[in-house]
Write an enzyme that holds these catalytic residues in place. Structure first.
Site, PDB file in Angstrom:
ATOM      1  N   GLU A  61       0.814  -1.229   0.000  1.00  0.00           N
ATOM      2  CA  GLU A  61       0.000   0.000   0.000  1.00  0.00           C
ATOM      3  C   GLU A  61       0.845   1.276   0.000  1.00  0.00           C
ATOM      4  O   GLU A  61       0.610   2.201   0.772  1.00  0.00           O
ATOM      5  CB  GLU A  61      -0.985   0.005   1.185  1.00  0.00           C
ATOM      6  CG  GLU A  61      -2.117  -0.992   1.000  1.00  0.00           C
ATOM      7  CD  GLU A  61      -3.242  -0.843   2.005  1.00  0.00           C
ATOM      8  OE1 GLU A  61      -3.273   0.141   2.755  1.00  0.00           O
ATOM      9  OE2 GLU A  61      -4.096  -1.742   2.038  1.00  0.00           O
TER      10      GLU A  61
HETATM   11  C1  FAD Z   1       2.917  -9.182   0.465  1.00  0.00           C
HETATM   12  C2  FAD Z   1       2.486  -8.211  -0.577  1.00  0.00           C
HETATM   13  C3  FAD Z   1       1.132  -8.074  -0.849  1.00  0.00           C
HETATM   14  C4  FAD Z   1       0.719  -7.212  -1.855  1.00  0.00           C
HETATM   15  N1  FAD Z   1      -0.614  -7.154  -2.200  1.00  0.00           N
HETATM   16  C5  FAD Z   1      -0.982  -6.434  -3.300  1.00  0.00           C
HETATM   17  C6  FAD Z   1      -2.324  -6.494  -3.776  1.00  0.00           C
HETATM   18  O1  FAD Z   1      -3.189  -7.151  -3.213  1.00  0.00           O
HETATM   19  N2  FAD Z   1      -2.620  -5.804  -4.906  1.00  0.00           N
HETATM   20  C7  FAD Z   1      -1.699  -5.056  -5.569  1.00  0.00           C
HETATM   21  O2  FAD Z   1      -2.011  -4.486  -6.586  1.00  0.00           O
HETATM   22  N3  FAD Z   1      -0.424  -4.966  -5.123  1.00  0.00           N
HETATM   23  C8  FAD Z   1      -0.038  -5.646  -4.019  1.00  0.00           C
HETATM   24  N4  FAD Z   1       1.261  -5.579  -3.562  1.00  0.00           N
HETATM   25  C9  FAD Z   1       2.202  -4.723  -4.258  1.00  0.00           C
HETATM   26  C10 FAD Z   1       2.698  -3.572  -3.407  1.00  0.00           C
HETATM   27  O3  FAD Z   1       1.729  -2.582  -3.315  1.00  0.00           O
HETATM   28  C11 FAD Z   1       4.004  -3.113  -4.094  1.00  0.00           C
HETATM   29  O4  FAD Z   1       4.947  -4.086  -3.746  1.00  0.00           O
HETATM   30  C12 FAD Z   1       4.457  -1.787  -3.671  1.00  0.00           C
HETATM   31  O5  FAD Z   1       3.618  -0.824  -4.179  1.00  0.00           O
HETATM   32  C13 FAD Z   1       5.899  -1.493  -4.079  1.00  0.00           C
HETATM   33  O6  FAD Z   1       6.248  -1.888  -5.369  1.00  0.00           O
HETATM   34  P1  FAD Z   1       7.561  -2.786  -5.629  1.00  0.00           P
HETATM   35  O7  FAD Z   1       7.528  -3.919  -4.670  1.00  0.00           O
HETATM   36  O8  FAD Z   1       7.617  -3.106  -7.056  1.00  0.00           O
HETATM   37  O9  FAD Z   1       8.768  -1.860  -5.202  1.00  0.00           O
HETATM   38  P2  FAD Z   1       9.528  -0.788  -6.136  1.00  0.00           P
HETATM   39  O10 FAD Z   1       8.545   0.087  -6.788  1.00  0.00           O
HETATM   40  O11 FAD Z   1      10.485  -1.522  -7.003  1.00  0.00           O
HETATM   41  O12 FAD Z   1      10.309   0.073  -5.069  1.00  0.00           O
HETATM   42  C14 FAD Z   1      11.595  -0.279  -4.538  1.00  0.00           C
HETATM   43  C15 FAD Z   1      11.990   0.758  -3.492  1.00  0.00           C
HETATM   44  O13 FAD Z   1      12.108   2.041  -4.095  1.00  0.00           O
HETATM   45  C16 FAD Z   1      11.357   2.992  -3.360  1.00  0.00           C
HETATM   46  N5  FAD Z   1      10.885   4.022  -4.297  1.00  0.00           N
HETATM   47  C17 FAD Z   1      10.294   3.857  -5.499  1.00  0.00           C
HETATM   48  N6  FAD Z   1      10.037   5.044  -6.052  1.00  0.00           N
HETATM   49  C18 FAD Z   1      10.466   5.999  -5.186  1.00  0.00           C
HETATM   50  C19 FAD Z   1      10.486   7.419  -5.163  1.00  0.00           C
HETATM   51  N7  FAD Z   1      10.006   8.158  -6.159  1.00  0.00           N
HETATM   52  N8  FAD Z   1      11.016   8.048  -4.085  1.00  0.00           N
HETATM   53  C20 FAD Z   1      11.513   7.346  -3.053  1.00  0.00           C
HETATM   54  N9  FAD Z   1      11.526   6.005  -3.017  1.00  0.00           N
HETATM   55  C21 FAD Z   1      11.008   5.339  -4.059  1.00  0.00           C
HETATM   56  C22 FAD Z   1      10.246   2.205  -2.710  1.00  0.00           C
HETATM   57  O14 FAD Z   1       9.788   2.868  -1.543  1.00  0.00           O
HETATM   58  C23 FAD Z   1      10.952   0.903  -2.379  1.00  0.00           C
HETATM   59  O15 FAD Z   1      11.624   1.062  -1.160  1.00  0.00           O
HETATM   60  C24 FAD Z   1       1.681  -6.431  -2.558  1.00  0.00           C
HETATM   61  C25 FAD Z   1       3.037  -6.547  -2.239  1.00  0.00           C
HETATM   62  C26 FAD Z   1       3.447  -7.430  -1.282  1.00  0.00           C
HETATM   63  C27 FAD Z   1       4.907  -7.546  -0.987  1.00  0.00           C
END
Ligand code: FAD
Length: 869
Positions: A505
């Protein structure tokens, strides 16, 4: 009176008068008239020389100008607006929609530099209704009793079928669904308390229940669905006949979710034997909670209409639709393995899946409005599920750690008595108090109709981060007991799970760096959004009038905040107005001080950095921290009042406020140290910290008082873990630990007897297990006392024990040392592998890549295991 004294009196009149007018935000006209009178008096009776008088009258003339509205509009505002328009930061539609989501609540007051505490205090204390209380004490308690963490996480990799059935039957998935659709229609507060309780027992269950009650199909339908969609889906979701999930995240689009490439194209195809207007969808999503078991998928995709079948547009943008998961082309069912917490989570993909147009949530008119829908709903959901989960973890950790460190002895003392352990215990208790306060007060506000977008981001970030700190400290105070995994370990898995809440989230780094302050500055600032809207007004004359009004109010507001910051810092905010004269009144005053300082710093940051502030993430993150600390501290004060102002909890309140406001001070100071415009930073430092950094973090004595509250039975300990599942039953560590803590207090006189006997040489051993028999033999204790001590000792020994396993029990089924050897052999044969480019190629045996990159062997393993499934 000497000339010097007369001069000083005039100076104080001018300076003090100016501070008074600005501090109290007296309007411009009244301030100008008052200043004019003083200046006239000084000209007639004062002894100022010509130069001083000229300077003062010039300053007065500057003050008069803004009162001449027509003149200032044409000569000052019009040119200023032209410059401002050229400086406006570019903003995409998705960014704008995110900024406009939700509404402004107490966060707006903190931004004002002069919070109106009565507005916060007038909110009623949230309470469970009779029906909600019955559910909390009944089905919620029963469900907790059914859950066995080791069985779920280690043995089964899922909740048992009877738990799933119980959840559906008792409508745990339908807390937010209105009764007319068969749901429970619980308040946000009840929803939060139920999740808190489940989280104190089992993370798999709280995640499973949390998601459908947060951002998901039910919430989307309720707010945006057509009547037909609501009638069709909501009763099925309420009864548990349909299991929902919501799929936004894809491999390419994580944090930047709006950049998704999943798409839907408007077309006509056969549907139930008829040619039907609909959407042909292609998607590839991952990380989707409940996806493996979902029967209905809320899907976010970009909608295209190249043949203009529904209008003139080629592209509509992000759209949300509801898709039954049994349609041809959908691939679903495989699972991710999120940090050993086996809630259902997995990928889903769809290839050329056709659905009719009315699958769009809200129907055709909501085409392209998906992003707005999501961010709008996130402004509420984000304040409930994850923060309550963190609070539940905190409540369990507090209850367990307080008792465990009392019954675990080293160096002949409960480990809780050691100051080092005490420091960690105080953090566990204090952070839990803050999380409880933030969750309860914010949920209460939501129930009063607020949709607090910025506070929801604050809660999401800070509660999950505090949850992580609590998990770390809980591991430390339990030592090896927390490390050895097995049915007796009640901490390790929560510790492992903490990064999940951090990531979902809106991942935390992004939430802190971009969202909290970024959204706050636009939404909560009293004038910035008005200025922006006025500058963008297509009716330029109306825009000029609005901009003029906002601009001059803004200038007055900045002057007032400067005066308030300086005066409040100089006086330690002692004279600042607060709503109550209770032992907590100084905390309100401190928040008043930081509110003014924060508002001043924010204005100068926006003025000097403009649009660049968006990319200066470290600066905006620090300002976001100051805002967050003030918000959380306010909820602590309100929570204390809501709970009936219990004197016993005062150490917790003081610890929480000191920790938060000390952090606010340090973050504001560090913001100024790193502020690129050094002259402005210097001026701000002199105004905000004229006496330096004067606020202290909690003292050691205060920490000790907090530790006493949780390591002894009593009302504060119970209140702090009020929602936790503490029932005394065989596999509930919280109940068993409490039982042992109660016994340890009851048997303290016997323990003292044993200690005395040892001193007198009547018994030799220092270990209770041996002392009991020795003391009985020596007549130090009677038979009844011996039985009591023996029973207590057995209970404690059980609670301190850890699990061990036969080597074969630790092997995953099917992976024996023989099969590992077989895999090594397989890696030297020819194997078909998939390169990262997704091209299928055949590689020669032994053609391994360098360490850290994928090898043939690993890829072969993956293929094998997938075949097995
Ligand atoms: C257990 C679990 C359940 C989930 N459930 C759902 C679900 O039901 N439905 C759904 O749609 N999604 C779901 N998600 C997805 C979740 O919302 C995403 O994992 C999350 O939004 C982050 O995306 P990412 O993991 O690709 O990280 P990335 O986008 O690759 O980010 C990597 C890091 O970079 C940081 N970052 C990225 N951009 C910036 C910026 N501009 N400034 C500063 N920092 C930045 C992030 O904070 C993070 O620390 C789930 C994820 C997990 C792990």
């Amino acid at each position: 009176m000497s000339g010097f004294m007369i001069g000083l009196a005039w100076f104080l009149l001018f300076f003090g008068g100016a501070i008074y007018l600005a501090y109290n935000r007296i309007n411009l006209l009244a301030s100008t008239i008052a200043s004019g009178f003083v200046l006239l008096a000084y000209t007639v009776f004062g002894s100022g020389n010509f130069f001083w008088l000229l300077l003062l009258w010039l300053a007065f003339a500057v003050m008069v100008v803004p009162n001449l509205r027509e003149f200032r509009r044409e000569k000052i505002t019009r040119p200023a607006l032209d410059i401002y328009r050229t400086m406006l930061p570019s903003m995409s539609d998705t960014e704008r929609e995110a900024l406009e989501a939700g509404n402004v609540w107490w966060d707006g007051q903190l931004f004002s530099g002069m919070p109106d505490w009565d507005s916060l205090m007038s909110f009623p204390a949230p309470q469970l209704s009779e029906e909600e209380q019955a559910f909390f004490d009944g089905p919620c308690e029963e469900l907790c009793a059914m859950l066995d963490d080791w069985d779920i996480a280690h043995e089964r990799g899922d909740m048992p079928p009877e738990a799933w059935q119980f959840i559906k039957q008792h409508k745990f998935f339908a807390m937010i669904i209105p009764k007319r659709y068969g749901g429970l229609e619980f308040s946000a507060y009840a929803n939060a308390m139920i999740i808190t309780k489940l989280a104190s027992r089992n993370a798999t269950a709280s995640s499973t229940v949390g998601v459908p009650n947060s951002l998901g199909p039910a919430e989307l339908l309720l707010h945006y669905g057509t009547d037909e969609q609501k009638q069709h889906w909501l009763p099925r979701l309420a009864s548990g006949d349909e299991i929902p999930c919501f799929a936004l995240t894809s491999p390419q689009a994580g944090s930047d979710a709006a950049a998704l490439i999943d798409n839907g194209v408007i077309c006509k195809e056969q549907w139930n034997g008829k040619s039907t207007l609909g959407i042909r969808l292609n998607w590839d999503k991952r990380y989707i909670t409940l996806a493996p078991v979902a029967t209905v998928l809320g899907l976010a995709f970009k909608l295209y209409d190249p043949d203009h079948l529904i209008g003139d547009q080629d592209e509509y943008g992000i759209t949300a639709a509801l898709i039954p998961t049994d349609l041809p082309g959908i691939s679903i069912g495989r699972r991710h393995h999120p940090l050993s917490i086996p809630f259902q989570n997995g990928p889903t993909s769809g290839k050329d899946v056709f659905v009719p147009l009315d699958s769009i949530i809200g129907g055709q008119e909501m085409a392209g409005k998906g992003w707005k829908m999501l961010v709008e709903l996130l402004s509420v959901g984000r304040a409930i599920t994850l923060p309550s989960t963190a609070a539940g973890g905190g409540q369990a950790a507090t209850y367990a750690s307080g008792a465990y460190t009392q019954i675990r002895k080293q160096f002949n003392l409960p480990v809780a008595k050691f100051e080092g352990v005490g420091e960690a215990l105080a953090r566990i208790a204090g952070h839990t108090y803050i999380m409880n306060a933030a969750v309860a007060v914010t949920a209460g506000a939501i129930d009063q109709g607020e949709k607090p977008a910025v506070p929801s981001a604050i809660l999401k970030y800070h509660c999950t981060e505090m949850g992580r700190k609590v998990a770390n400290d809980t591991m430390d105070v339990h030592g090896g007991k927390a490390i050895m995994m097995g049915p007796k370990n009640y901490i390790g898995r929560s510790y492992m799970a903490t990064p999940i809440a951090i990531t979902v989230e809106g991942a935390n780094i992004l939430t802190r760096s971009l969202i909290i302050f970024g959204q706050g500055a636009m939404r909560c600032h009293p004038y910035v959004l008005r200025e922006l809207q006025a500058a963008k007004d297509t009716d330029t004359e109306r825009g000029l009038i609005d901009f003029d009004d906002a601009l001059f109010s803004h200038i007055g507001y900045a002057i007032s905040n400067a005066a308030r910051s300086f005066f409040l810092a100089l006086t330690h905010a002692r004279f600042s107005k607060v709503p109550l004269n209770t032992p907590t009144h100084r905390y309100y005053q401190n928040i008043n001080r930081y509110s003014a300082a924060f508002a001043l710093a924010t204005d100068f940051a926006m003025l000097t950095l403009g649009g660049k502030l968006k990319i200066k993430e470290l600066l905006s993150a620090r300002l976001g921290d100051v805002l967050s600390c003030m918000y959380l501290a306010s909820t602590v004060l309100k929570h204390f009042e809501n709970q009936g102002r219990r004197a016993a909890d005062l150490p917790l309140v003081e610890w929480s406020i000191r920790t938060l406001m000390y952090h606010a001070q340090e973050q504001l100071h560090s913001f100024l140290r790193n502020f690129p415009n050094r002259p402005v930073a210097f001026m701000l430092r002199r105004t905000i910290f004229p006496r330096g950094r004067t606020y202290y973090s909690p003292s050691d004595d205060l920490g000790k008082k907090v530790v006493e509250l949780i390591t002894q039975t009593g009302e504060s300990r119970e209140r702090l873990s009020e929602q936790a599942f503490t029932t005394l039953m065989p596999n509930n560590p919280l109940g068993l630990l409490q039982e042992a803590l109660v016994l340890s207090e009851q048997l303290l006189p016997l323990e003292i007897k044993l200690r005395q006997a040892k001193k007198e040489g009547l018994i030799k051993s220092g270990y209770l297990g041996y002392q009991i028999d020795e003391a009985a033999k020596a007549g130090v204790i009677n038979a009844k006392e011996k039985t009591q001590l023996r029973e207590y000792h057995e209970k404690v020994s059980y609670l301190l024990s850890v699990d061990d396993f036969a080597p074969e029990e630790l092997r995953r089924s099917g992976v024996s040392s023989d099969s590992v050897a077989a895999l090594n052999v397989a890696s030297t044969s020819n194997a078909e592998v998939v390169e990262p480019t997704q091209k299928k190629v055949t590689k020669k045996a032994g053609n391994r890549k360098v360490a850290g990159k994928k090898t043939n062997r690993k890829k072969t393993t993956a293929k094998k295991s997938s075949k097995k499934k």
